[in-house]
Scaffold this active site. Structure first.
Site, PDB file in Angstrom:
ATOM      1  N   MET A 119       0.824  -1.210   0.000  1.00 31.66           N
ATOM      2  CA  MET A 119       0.000   0.000   0.000  1.00 31.66           C
ATOM      3  C   MET A 119       0.861   1.265   0.000  1.00 31.66           C
ATOM      4  SD  MET A 119      -2.779  -1.423  -0.340  1.00 31.66           S
ATOM      5  CE  MET A 119      -3.870  -0.025  -0.334  1.00 31.66           C
TER       6      MET A 119
ATOM      7  N   THR B 180       9.444   0.558   7.514  1.00 29.86           N
ATOM      8  CA  THR B 180       8.934  -0.676   8.136  1.00 29.86           C
ATOM      9  C   THR B 180       8.938  -0.591   9.669  1.00 29.86           C
ATOM     10  OG1 THR B 180       9.753  -1.914   6.235  1.00 29.86           O
ATOM     11  CG2 THR B 180       9.305  -3.186   8.236  1.00 29.86           C
TER      12      THR B 180
ATOM     13  N   HIS C  88       8.868   6.159  17.485  1.00 31.15           N
ATOM     14  CA  HIS C  88       7.559   6.148  16.844  1.00 31.15           C
ATOM     15  C   HIS C  88       6.669   5.285  17.722  1.00 31.15           C
ATOM     16  CE1 HIS C  88       4.642   6.360  13.749  1.00 31.15           C
ATOM     17  NE2 HIS C  88       4.793   5.150  13.283  1.00 31.15           N
TER      18      HIS C  88
HETATM   19  O1  TXD Z   1       5.421   5.762  10.392  1.00 29.47           O
HETATM   20  C1  TXD Z   1       5.758   4.707   9.926  1.00 29.47           C
HETATM   21  N1  TXD Z   1       7.042   4.400   9.877  1.00 29.47           N
HETATM   22  C2  TXD Z   1       4.764   3.764   9.404  1.00 29.47           C
HETATM   23  C3  TXD Z   1       5.167   2.404   9.203  1.00 29.47           C
HETATM   24  C4  TXD Z   1       3.444   4.153   9.098  1.00 29.47           C
HETATM   25  C5  TXD Z   1       2.571   3.248   8.534  1.00 29.47           C
HETATM   26  C6  TXD Z   1       2.941   1.875   8.228  1.00 29.47           C
HETATM   27  N2  TXD Z   1       4.228   1.506   8.666  1.00 29.47           N
HETATM   28  C7  TXD Z   1       4.798   0.205   8.320  1.00 29.47           C
HETATM   29  O2  TXD Z   1       5.158   0.200   6.940  1.00 29.47           O
HETATM   30  C8  TXD Z   1       3.884  -0.978   8.442  1.00 29.47           C
HETATM   31  O3  TXD Z   1       3.763  -1.385   9.780  1.00 29.47           O
HETATM   32  C9  TXD Z   1       4.631  -1.992   7.597  1.00 29.47           C
HETATM   33  O4  TXD Z   1       5.690  -2.580   8.332  1.00 29.47           O
HETATM   34  C10 TXD Z   1       5.230  -1.159   6.478  1.00 29.47           C
HETATM   35  C11 TXD Z   1       4.560  -1.302   5.121  1.00 29.47           C
HETATM   36  O5  TXD Z   1       3.211  -0.941   5.194  1.00 29.47           O
HETATM   37  P1  TXD Z   1       2.213  -1.225   3.953  1.00 29.47           P
HETATM   38  O6  TXD Z   1       0.890  -0.720   4.363  1.00 29.47           O
HETATM   39  O7  TXD Z   1       2.805  -0.772   2.676  1.00 29.47           O
HETATM   40  O8  TXD Z   1       2.180  -2.818   3.985  1.00 29.47           O
HETATM   41  P2  TXD Z   1       1.776  -3.852   2.804  1.00 29.47           P
HETATM   42  O9  TXD Z   1       0.734  -3.260   1.921  1.00 29.47           O
HETATM   43  O10 TXD Z   1       1.505  -5.151   3.456  1.00 29.47           O
HETATM   44  O11 TXD Z   1       3.107  -3.949   1.949  1.00 29.47           O
HETATM   45  C12 TXD Z   1       4.236  -4.605   2.405  1.00 29.47           C
HETATM   46  C13 TXD Z   1       4.848  -5.281   1.203  1.00 29.47           C
HETATM   47  C14 TXD Z   1       3.976  -6.389   0.596  1.00 29.47           C
HETATM   48  O12 TXD Z   1       3.741  -6.127  -0.777  1.00 29.47           O
HETATM   49  C15 TXD Z   1       4.810  -7.655   0.789  1.00 29.47           C
HETATM   50  O13 TXD Z   1       4.688  -8.595  -0.293  1.00 29.47           O
HETATM   51  C16 TXD Z   1       6.201  -7.074   0.853  1.00 29.47           C
HETATM   52  O14 TXD Z   1       6.089  -5.881   1.600  1.00 29.47           O
HETATM   53  N3  TXD Z   1       7.175  -7.957   1.472  1.00 29.47           N
HETATM   54  C17 TXD Z   1       8.443  -8.022   1.057  1.00 29.47           C
HETATM   55  N4  TXD Z   1       9.095  -7.352   0.086  1.00 29.47           N
HETATM   56  C18 TXD Z   1      10.392  -7.648  -0.100  1.00 29.47           C
HETATM   57  N5  TXD Z   1      11.055  -8.561   0.637  1.00 29.47           N
HETATM   58  C19 TXD Z   1      10.427  -9.250   1.628  1.00 29.47           C
HETATM   59  N6  TXD Z   1      11.089 -10.159   2.343  1.00 29.47           N
HETATM   60  C20 TXD Z   1       9.063  -8.982   1.864  1.00 29.47           C
HETATM   61  N7  TXD Z   1       8.154  -9.475   2.737  1.00 29.47           N
HETATM   62  C21 TXD Z   1       6.994  -8.844   2.491  1.00 29.47           C
END
Ligand code: TXD
Length: 319
Positions: free
Chosen positions: A13, A120, A176
């Site tokens: 997202m 993340t 955070h």
């Molecule tokens: O203030 C802040 N820092 C934040 C942090 C505010 C909001 C959300 N925050 C964190 O961002 C949230 O707790 C998550 O740890 C991340 C990503 O949030 P998002 O909403 O984008 O999560 P999604 O939609 O689940 O996307 C994560 C993607 C997804 O497409 C997975 O397939 C992918 O990460 N993913 C990976 N990509 C590469 N390599 C690996 N190992 C992997 N594992 C999952």
């Protein structure tokens, strides 16, 4: 001049929203990376097809191999799992730490000169681990949280005062999450500090306390509403502000999770402090004087973050 290359590690997202914003803001070409096959490719193609309508020229590609991020100028990391209702950010630690290890190896091999913005969660611990796993300089690895937390604070304050969000500045320190330290006396409406606004009858101390609490709970409020994930528009906008300051050498003063090597009496820890971001990455950590009460809140926040980094070391002793 060649376009900047911006790699998005994680195409969920936030990753997809980042790619769209980078196009609309003409910041450069985008490589979306994800372990899920088809998702980065599909999102890249969808956004590329919006470019003729919106009038931007950018190459947007999707990859499942780290080789695709080679030579990136900026990498924004969202890979991992987000929170579900009832989960705290810290519940994500074990899973996302393993993800950071893979991302760190990819950055080390293919983008060692990049400026890296980690998003993340649990943010402060993940950015700390990512810097160690990648071996990139601490000036080039930062975490995004403070810009988002202060944006939430600014938005709530602007609503309370019925003034433009543009004229509200807010200042937050610390990790955070629940231990975040909103700095009331450094938050202003066009330079008028919040305590003065209380004296002027614009708001009450009680109302400010409620706004501070709503800001601290800002992420959970959205998780509770969405039910299937966490916030993504405001987090993406916040990370873009950091990346843009680096790419354009704007030298903006932004609250970021930055590496402390003695500042504020803290070492070997990433925690939210104001920094200057320019072409050199984190060019300066700004140390402000804290009152006793603020110092206590900041110390609590640092202790909470260090508890999480210690938990990381238990899982991954090589850190
Ligand atoms: O203030 C802040 N820092 C934040 C942090 C505010 C909001 C959300 N925050 C964190 O961002 C949230 O707790 C998550 O740890 C991340 C990503 O949030 P998002 O909403 O984008 O999560 P999604 O939609 O689940 O996307 C994560 C993607 C997804 O497409 C997975 O397939 C992918 O990460 N993913 C990976 N990509 C590469 N390599 C690996 N190992 C992997 N594992 C999952």
């Amino acid at each position: 001049m060649a376009r900047n290359k911006i790699a998005l590690i994680g195409s969920g997202m936030i990753g997809g929203t980042l790619a769209h914003m980078i196009g609309l803001k003409d910041l450069g070409d985008v490589v979306l990376f994800d372990i899920a096959e088809g998702i980065p490719q599909g999102k890249g193609l969808d956004i590329a097809q919006s470019s003729p309508v919106d009038g931007f020229d950018a190459r947007l590609t999707g990859v499942n191999d780290y080789a695709g991020i080679e030579g990136a100028d900026v990498c924004i990391v969202t890979a991992g799992v987000p929170r579900k209702p009832g989960m705290s950010r810290d519940d994500l630690l074990g899973i996302n730490l393993k993800v950071m290890e893979q991302v760190g190896a990819g950055l080390k091999k293919y983008a060692p000169k990049a400026f890296v913005v980690c998003i993340t969660n649990p943010l402060d611990a993940m950015v700390w681990a990512l810097q160690k796993f990648s071996g990139l300089p601490t000036s080039h690895v930062v975490g995004m949280a403070g810009v988002l937390d202060s944006a939430r604070f600014r938005y709530f304050l602007a609503e309370e005062f019925k003034v433009s969000v543009e004229d509200v500045t807010a200042f937050v320190l610390g990790g955070h999450g629940d231990s975040m330290v909103p700095m009331i006396r450094y938050s202003t409406v066009s330079g008028i500090p919040l305590p003065d606004l209380v004296k002027m009858g614009w708001t009450s101390k009680e109302k400010l306390d409620q706004i501070v609490q709503r800001t601290r709970d800002g992420g959970a409020e959205i998780v509770g509403l969405l039910k299937t994930g966490s916030a993504y528009y405001a987090p993406a906008a916040s990370a873009i502000a950091m990346a843009e300051s680096y790419l354009k050498d704007k030298k903006r003063v932004l609250p970021c999770a930055a590496h402390l090597s003695g500042q504020y009496g803290v070492k070997n820890t990433y925690v939210g402090v104001p920094v200057v971001i320019g072409a050199g990455g984190v060019e300066r950590v700004i140390e402000i004087d804290l009152s006793k009460a603020e110092q206590k809140m900041f110390d609590n926040s640092v202790a909470a973050v260090q508890g999480l980094t210690e938990a990381c070391v238990k899982i991954a002793p090589q850190l």
